[in-house]
Each structure stands twice: as C-alpha cells, then as structure tokens.
Design a protein around this motif. Structure first.
Motif, PDB file in Angstrom:
ATOM      1  N   VAL A 170      38.695  36.216  40.562  1.00  0.00           N
ATOM      2  CA  VAL A 170      40.144  36.268  40.425  1.00  0.00           C
ATOM      3  C   VAL A 170      40.594  35.570  39.146  1.00  0.00           C
ATOM      4  O   VAL A 170      40.283  34.402  38.919  1.00  0.00           O
ATOM      5  N   GLY A 171      41.338  36.298  38.319  1.00  0.00           N
ATOM      6  CA  GLY A 171      41.982  35.721  37.151  1.00  0.00           C
ATOM      7  C   GLY A 171      43.346  35.199  37.571  1.00  0.00           C
ATOM      8  O   GLY A 171      44.094  35.891  38.269  1.00  0.00           O
ATOM      9  N   ILE A 172      43.661  33.984  37.180  1.00  0.00           N
ATOM     10  CA  ILE A 172      44.936  33.357  37.535  1.00  0.00           C
ATOM     11  C   ILE A 172      45.386  32.571  36.307  1.00  0.00           C
ATOM     12  O   ILE A 172      44.643  32.478  35.330  1.00  0.00           O
ATOM     13  N   ASN A 181      35.691  31.321  42.755  1.00  0.00           N
ATOM     14  CA  ASN A 181      35.536  32.324  41.693  1.00  0.00           C
ATOM     15  C   ASN A 181      36.849  32.538  40.954  1.00  0.00           C
ATOM     16  O   ASN A 181      37.344  33.654  40.843  1.00  0.00           O
ATOM     17  N   LEU A 182      37.397  31.452  40.448  1.00  0.00           N
ATOM     18  CA  LEU A 182      38.686  31.473  39.764  1.00  0.00           C
ATOM     19  C   LEU A 182      38.470  31.390  38.256  1.00  0.00           C
ATOM     20  O   LEU A 182      37.632  30.620  37.782  1.00  0.00           O
ATOM     21  N   VAL A 216      40.565  40.881  40.668  1.00  0.00           N
ATOM     22  CA  VAL A 216      42.007  40.702  40.810  1.00  0.00           C
ATOM     23  C   VAL A 216      42.482  39.851  39.651  1.00  0.00           C
ATOM     24  O   VAL A 216      41.772  38.942  39.209  1.00  0.00           O
ATOM     25  N   ILE A 217      43.667  40.147  39.135  1.00  0.00           N
ATOM     26  CA  ILE A 217      44.261  39.291  38.119  1.00  0.00           C
ATOM     27  C   ILE A 217      45.722  39.054  38.477  1.00  0.00           C
ATOM     28  O   ILE A 217      46.476  39.991  38.709  1.00  0.00           O
TER      29      ILE A 217
END
Length: 166
Positions: free
Chosen positions: A35-37, A56-57, A100-101
């Motif tokens: 996940v991109g945050i 997994n960030l 996901v982003i």
C-alpha cells in the motif's frame, strides 16, 4: 476557489478527528498487499497515523526533477528535501508492485483530483495498476474543475460521508 483557498478550507475542517476516523474505517478493507500512502501536510486527511503499523506500507519521496517514487516505511521518518517527512529506508517499490495507493487531494470533481499542480502523482499513477483511492473531506468537493489529458482519475474517492466508485 483557487488552491490556496481550498487548502485553507481543508485546514479549518471542524470535527476533524471524527471525520478522519470515518474515512479510515472506510479505507480499512482496502489495506491489503503493498500500500502506497502519504504523510499528511497542509491539512490533508491523516490516514497515516492509523495505518503506520501496517507492514507493507510505502511512502513517496519526490525529486527536484518532477519524479516521485515510493519507499518502504519501516518506522522512521526524516525531513526530506521539500520539508516533507520521508521514510528513512531506501527500499523502493516498483510501481507495478503496489496493490493500493492512497492519494491526497486539495479538491475533487467526479473522479478527478486537484493536487498541488506539479503533476508528481499523475506521472506516478500512470505507471501503476494499483487501486487508486483519493481521500478528502466532503467540503473539498468541487462543482467544476478543468480536467487535463494528463490527469489520472481515481478508482474511488472516500470522504467522511461517501464512497464514490468509478
């Protein structure tokens, strides 16, 4: 409204904690895989604090040449080139490996976002097949926006009261 007015409006959101909590609850089911945050600045919706323990960030690091990449967050942040907090880990993820982003917005119209105007996210989003989720407060919804060919639409937009699907 111009960008400065929208940022000021976003910074003055009332009941911010409750609204962010509702947004985070709606985001939670999508927090799977890589996940991109982002780390929030200028009143952006803060999802980071609730998900920072996720293993997994990945957080963005922007370069002066207009490029942006995402790097794994391992618990430590430092102040980067543009005074934004960035991950200390330099393990870059390939855009195609993100699932996901989560994308910040100054404003939104239909499935399009208004960003800061430099195109970092749009250039990056063109390289990934990740689910693109824009997050904003209801007050950031626009009645109209000029959409450029280079603008990448979101797959969904989450606010405190709505989930808008493409």
């Amino acid at each position: 409204m111009d960008r400065k007015e929208l940022i000021a409006l976003r910074e003055q959101v009332e009941n911010r904690d409750q609204k962010e909590e509702r947004i985070v609850q709606k985001l939670d089911p999508f927090m799977n895989g890589n996940v991109g945050i982002y780390y929030p600045i200028n009143g952006e919706v803060n999802c980071f604090d609730d998900f920072k323990r996720y293993k997994n960030l990945y957080l963005p690091i922007t370069q002066e040449n207009g490029k942006m990449d995402f790097y794994q967050f391992t618990g430590k942040l430092y102040k980067g080139k543009f005074n934004c907090l960035e991950p200390s880990n330099k393990k870059k993820i390939d855009p195609l490996d993100l699932d996901v982003i989560i994308v910040p917005m100054i404003g939104f119209y239909k499935m399009h976002r208004l960003g800061y105007g430099k195109g970092y996210y749009d250039r990056y989003l063109k390289q990934t097949q990740a689910i693109k989720i824009g997050v904003a407060f209801d007050c950031q919804k626009l009645d109209h926006m000029d959409i450029k060919k280079t603008d990448v639409p979101m797959d969904l937009i989450i606010t405190e009261s709505k989930t808008i699907w493409k």
